[in-house]
Design an enzyme around this catalytic site. Structure first.
Site, PDB file in Angstrom:
ATOM      1  CG  PHE A 183      16.418 -46.700 -14.478  1.00 34.11           C
ATOM      2  CD1 PHE A 183      16.014 -45.473 -13.988  1.00 34.11           C
ATOM      3  CD2 PHE A 183      17.107 -46.740 -15.681  1.00 34.11           C
ATOM      4  CE1 PHE A 183      16.279 -44.304 -14.691  1.00 34.11           C
ATOM      5  CE2 PHE A 183      17.380 -45.572 -16.397  1.00 34.11           C
ATOM      6  CZ  PHE A 183      16.960 -44.350 -15.896  1.00 34.11           C
ATOM      7  CE  LYS A 184      19.174 -41.269 -13.087  1.00 35.85           C
ATOM      8  NZ  LYS A 184      17.723 -41.267 -12.738  1.00 35.85           N
TER       9      LYS A 184
END
Ligand SMILES: *Cc1c(COP(=O)(O)O)cnc(C)c1O
Length: 470
Positions: free
Chosen positions: A112-113
């Site tokens: 998700f980063k």
């Protein structure tokens, strides 16, 4: 929109002034003077927007010193089907009515980063193009952050990335993901040592102010405010996807480490998004669960930090947590400064006997933790019941979220990585490895580009100096 410090010692600044750091001169974190409030009319108007348009509406509330048309273009360049695998960017998967997984891991590094880091890369580029300056990003990684930063900054003019990682200590997949990048502005430095040695070098270099200034050293760590802003968007997107009307409430379950992801959920809720609960999930490193359960915030020593099968949540203290405490105290900067002077000495603070402890529930927060056995059991259970395969971090969120699930309130669990990144645990849970997404089939066979260095700050400084003047 102006930004102040959680510790009170910074004159108000614009977004562009805090973009490259996020840390204030007084050691506090940058935070908006006040949160923008979203009216019901706006919420109604936003319900059917695509990701890019929604992102513009939200991000422009926090970024008012970049011309709107430029910001719109930067966002449109960032959130494309090409980079994130599909036009939804963060597709919602329904396990059963009222229980969903929000897919945040379809970016280049499958975690998700990427959602925040890809925007950061384009914002940095825009800023540097305007000033003609250069930026050398120095970081330490044990996996996800480093590769996400490298994929966001690769090929960008005026930016170099120097990423330190412990030699031979990352998974083969993670190593290959980083080291296979051939871009000339990406420098993978494998350090003979452990992750803490890498982090110590970053600290030592950052504390050499003369070197830092002369070489324009910057960071992309998780306290960067722009990363939080980018993450607010998918809370709105997920809300709209899981509801039919704007008078419904939802709850989010969030696998947490440094409190960055869930901090964005907190801000979304403060803006007026109808979030009932923010369910914080930790692994065995339960410093945050302990706080929400007992009112005691007790950061751990690095020697006390456990190595777990959800390694991206293996933290000893939660760097973004200070932003929440600032809001919990009704923005009492001197109280925050006092508590963090204690925290910075490695000690704890305790709010259990103050009225603040009861106020936590007004902010929607509840918490829980998991361990290796429950993580593996959750992966197996979700796979058997729904034929959906999740990674170890997402499993932590599903496990804790499930315990707080309520009738009539949709529960959205955030998926923070794809299972392929943690295939050993998947093998243990379901007896075979996960399928590789296309494009990743032969990752480990690609040629790798990295240097090996001793764990010594002076060695790394001279290496950075040489590369800047090559
Ligand atoms: C970084 C990360 C987390 C933790 O997110 P925070 O913002 O630090 O709370 C959880 N899962 C994965 C896969 C991550 O990479």
């Amino acid at each position: 929109m102006r930004y102040i410090s959680t510790r009170g010692g910074m004159l108000p600044k614009t977004f562009s002034e805090i973009l490259l750091s996020g840390l204030s001169p007084d050691g506090g974190l940058a935070i908006p003077e006040k949160y923008p409030k979203i009216s019901l009319t706006e919420l109604n108007n936003w319900r059917d927007l695509g990701y890019q348009d929604l992102a513009f509406e939200i991000i422009s509330r926090f970024v008012d010193d970049i011309p709107a048309e430029d910001l719109r273009r930067i966002i449109a360049q960032t959130y494309t089907a090409e980079v994130f695998g599909n036009a939804d960017i963060t597709p919602l998967k329904t396990l059963e009515p009222g229980w969903h997984i929000l897919g945040l891991s379809n970016g280049p590094t499958l975690a998700f980063k990427d959602i925040a880091m890809q925007l950061l890369g384009n914002l940095f580029q825009y800023q540097l193009d305007k000033t003609g300056e250069e930026l050398n990003i120095l970081g330490a990684t044990s996996g996800d952050t480093g590769s996400s930063a490298e994929y966001a900054m690769r090929g960008k003019r005026g930016i170099r990335v120097f990423m330190l990682s412990p030699f031979g200590k990352m998974s083969r997949f993670q190593t290959a993901q980083m080291f296979s990048l051939q871009d000339k502005n990406i420098f993978n430095i494998a350090i003979r040592g452990v992750f803490d040695d890498c982090q110590d070098i970053v600290k030592a270099v950052s504390n050499d102010h003369a070197f830092k200034q002369a070489h324009r050293i910057g960071t992309v760590n998780s306290i960067n405010w722009a990363r939080i802003v980018a993450q607010i968007v998918y809370y709105f997107k997920g809300y709209f996807a899981a509801t039919k009307t704007n008078d419904e409430q939802v709850s989010f379950a969030v696998p947490s480490g440094n409190f960055g992801n869930i901090c964005a959920g907190h801000v979304a809720r403060m803006m007026g998004l109808p979030i009932k609960r923010l369910i914080l999930a930790t692994n065995e490193n339960d410093v945050l669960d302990e706080f929400f359960m007992t009112g005691v915030y007790r950061p751990r020593a690095t020697t006390e930090t456990k190595h777990t099968s959800s390694p991206s949540m293996d933290i000893s203290k939660a760097s973004n947590f200070e932003r929440f405490i600032f809001d919990l105290t009704d923005r009492d900067a001197s109280q925050v400064a006092q508590w963090w002077s204690v925290v910075d000495q490695g000690k704890s603070f305790d709010i259990s006997s103050t009225p603040l402890f009861n106020k936590i529930k007004d902010f929607g927060f509840v918490s829980g933790s998991s361990n290796h056995a429950s993580r593996i059991a959750t992966i197996r259970d979700i796979y058997q019941r729904y034929q959906v395969l999740v990674d170890t971090h997402t499993a932590d969120g599903l496990k804790v979220g499930q315990a707080y699930r309520e009738n009539g309130i949709p529960l959205i669990c955030l998926e923070t990585a794809l299972p392929v990144k943690f295939s050993e645990s998947i093998q243990e849970a379901i007896g075979h490895e996960p399928k590789r997404p296309s494009g990743f089939e032969n990752l480990e066979d690609l040629p790798q580009r990295f240097v090996v260095k001793e764990a010594n700050a002076e060695t790394i400084k001279s290496y950075i100096h040489e590369q800047c003047h090559a």
